[in-house]
Write a protein that holds these residues in place. Structure first.
Motif, mmCIF file in Angstrom:
data_model
loop_
_atom_site.group_PDB
_atom_site.id
_atom_site.type_symbol
_atom_site.label_atom_id
_atom_site.label_comp_id
_atom_site.label_asym_id
_atom_site.label_seq_id
_atom_site.Cartn_x
_atom_site.Cartn_y
_atom_site.Cartn_z
ATOM 1 N N LEU A 8 0.819 -1.217 0.000
ATOM 2 C CA LEU A 8 0.000 0.000 0.000
ATOM 3 C C LEU A 8 0.851 1.265 0.000
ATOM 4 N N PHE A 9 2.147 1.122 0.249
ATOM 5 C CA PHE A 9 3.041 2.270 0.360
ATOM 6 C C PHE A 9 3.969 2.314 -0.843
ATOM 7 N N ASP A 10 4.447 3.518 -1.175
ATOM 8 C CA ASP A 10 5.292 3.626 -2.360
ATOM 9 C C ASP A 10 6.621 2.893 -2.150
ATOM 10 N N SER A 11 7.241 2.573 -3.246
ATOM 11 C CA SER A 11 8.440 1.727 -3.207
ATOM 12 C C SER A 11 9.592 2.379 -2.450
ATOM 13 N N ASP A 12 9.699 3.707 -2.499
ATOM 14 C CA ASP A 12 10.762 4.381 -1.750
ATOM 15 C C ASP A 12 10.595 4.180 -0.249
ATOM 16 N N LEU A 13 9.352 4.305 0.250
ATOM 17 C CA LEU A 13 9.105 4.095 1.673
ATOM 18 C C LEU A 13 9.356 2.639 2.068
ATOM 19 N N GLN A 14 8.971 1.715 1.200
ATOM 20 C CA GLN A 14 9.216 0.299 1.479
ATOM 21 C C GLN A 14 10.716 0.012 1.566
ATOM 22 N N GLU A 15 11.461 0.561 0.621
ATOM 23 C CA GLU A 15 12.909 0.351 0.598
ATOM 24 C C GLU A 15 13.574 0.974 1.832
ATOM 25 N N LEU A 16 13.187 2.186 2.165
ATOM 26 C CA LEU A 16 13.762 2.865 3.323
ATOM 27 C C LEU A 16 13.425 2.120 4.608
ATOM 28 N N ALA A 17 12.213 1.623 4.722
ATOM 29 C CA ALA A 17 11.813 0.856 5.903
ATOM 30 C C ALA A 17 12.656 -0.418 6.045
ATOM 31 N N GLN A 18 12.939 -1.090 4.933
ATOM 32 C CA GLN A 18 13.770 -2.299 4.982
ATOM 33 C C GLN A 18 15.189 -1.970 5.439
ATOM 34 N N LEU A 19 15.725 -0.864 4.957
ATOM 35 C CA LEU A 19 17.069 -0.466 5.368
ATOM 36 C C LEU A 19 17.094 -0.058 6.837
ATOM 37 N N PHE A 20 16.084 0.703 7.267
ATOM 38 C CA PHE A 20 16.007 1.083 8.681
ATOM 39 C C PHE A 20 15.849 -0.155 9.562
ATOM 40 N N THR A 55 27.117 -17.534 16.375
ATOM 41 C CA THR A 55 25.873 -17.809 15.661
ATOM 42 C C THR A 55 24.998 -16.569 15.585
ATOM 43 N N THR A 56 24.898 -15.830 16.678
ATOM 44 C CA THR A 56 24.091 -14.605 16.703
ATOM 45 C C THR A 56 24.684 -13.553 15.776
ATOM 46 N N VAL A 57 26.004 -13.403 15.810
ATOM 47 C CA VAL A 57 26.674 -12.447 14.913
ATOM 48 C C VAL A 57 26.419 -12.833 13.456
ATOM 49 N N ASN A 58 26.478 -14.121 13.158
ATOM 50 C CA ASN A 58 26.225 -14.566 11.787
ATOM 51 C C ASN A 58 24.804 -14.244 11.345
ATOM 52 N N GLN A 59 23.851 -14.318 12.267
ATOM 53 C CA GLN A 59 22.473 -13.943 11.928
ATOM 54 C C GLN A 59 22.380 -12.447 11.624
ATOM 55 N N HIS A 60 23.090 -11.629 12.395
ATOM 56 C CA HIS A 60 23.096 -10.189 12.133
ATOM 57 C C HIS A 60 23.801 -9.880 10.810
ATOM 58 N N LEU A 61 24.877 -10.579 10.524
ATOM 59 C CA LEU A 61 25.561 -10.396 9.243
ATOM 60 C C LEU A 61 24.630 -10.756 8.086
ATOM 61 N N ALA A 62 23.847 -11.808 8.262
ATOM 62 C CA ALA A 62 22.911 -12.220 7.216
ATOM 63 C C ALA A 62 21.863 -11.134 6.969
ATOM 64 N N GLU A 63 21.377 -10.493 8.023
ATOM 65 C CA GLU A 63 20.399 -9.406 7.861
ATOM 66 C C GLU A 63 21.017 -8.210 7.137
ATOM 67 N N LEU A 64 22.256 -7.889 7.471
ATOM 68 C CA LEU A 64 22.937 -6.779 6.802
ATOM 69 C C LEU A 64 23.195 -7.099 5.328
ATOM 70 N N ARG A 65 23.545 -8.358 5.037
ATOM 71 C CA ARG A 65 23.738 -8.785 3.643
ATOM 72 C C ARG A 65 22.420 -8.742 2.888
ATOM 73 N N LYS A 66 21.352 -9.231 3.524
ATOM 74 C CA LYS A 66 20.029 -9.244 2.894
ATOM 75 C C LYS A 66 19.591 -7.830 2.514
ATOM 76 N N ALA A 67 19.903 -6.866 3.350
ATOM 77 C CA ALA A 67 19.567 -5.468 3.069
ATOM 78 C C ALA A 67 20.524 -4.843 2.058
ATOM 79 N N GLY A 68 21.628 -5.530 1.769
ATOM 80 C CA GLY A 68 22.596 -5.011 0.812
ATOM 81 C C GLY A 68 23.616 -4.064 1.418
ATOM 82 N N LEU A 69 23.578 -3.880 2.743
ATOM 83 C CA LEU A 69 24.497 -2.938 3.389
ATOM 84 C C LEU A 69 25.928 -3.459 3.445
#
Length: 110
Positions: A8-20, A55-69
Motif C-alpha cells: 500500500l506504500f510507495d516503493s521508496d518508503l518500502q525500501e527505506l523501511a527495509q534499510l532502517f 551464531t548470533t553475529v552470523n544472523q546479524h551479518l545475514a540481515e545486513l547482507r540481505k539489506a545489501g548494506l
C-alpha cells in the motif's frame, strides 16, 4: 498479510523501511562501524569484535547482507566482509530526503 499491506506504500518508503529495519539492532550498527573503521574489507571472525556469540553475529551479518548494506565473499574457509558503499550512500541520500521532508514544529501544548 503484512507483506500485502506493505504494498500500500510507495516503493521508496518500502525500501527505506527495509534499510532502517536492518539498522534496528545495536549489534548491526556496531558491525557496520567496525567494518567502516577498517577502510578495507575484513577477513576474520567478526564475532571477536561484537559481544555476542558467533551464531548470533552470523544472523546479524545475514540481515545486513540481505539489506545489501554489506557484501560477503567466501575465500576458502573465511568470509571477506565489506561495506557496500553504493547502498550506504543510497541510504544516506534517502534518509536525508525523508528527514528533510518532515516538518519539525515545537509543540507548546504537548
Amino acid at each position: 498479510m503484512a507483506e500485502a499491506k506493505n504494498q500500500l506504500f510507495d516503493s521508496d518508503l518500502q525500501e527505506l523501511a527495509q534499510l532502517f529495519k536492518a539498522l534496528g539492532h545495536p549489534a548491526r550498527l556496531q558491525i557496520l562501524k567496525f567494518l567502516a573503521s577498517k577502510n578495507a574489507c575484513f577477513t576474520g571472525d567478526i564475532s571477536d569484535e561484537v559481544p555476542l556469540g558467533r551464531t548470533t553475529v552470523n544472523q546479524h551479518l545475514a540481515e545486513l547482507r540481505k539489506a545489501g548494506l554489506i557484501q560477503g565473499t567466501v575465500q576458502g574457509v573465511k568470509t571477506n566482509y565489506c561495506i557496500n558503499p553504493s547502498v550506504v550512500k543510497h541510504l544516506e541520500e534517502m534518509g536525508k530526503d525523508f528527514f528533510d521532508g518532515l516538518s519539525i514544529i515545537e509543540c507548546t501544548d504537548c
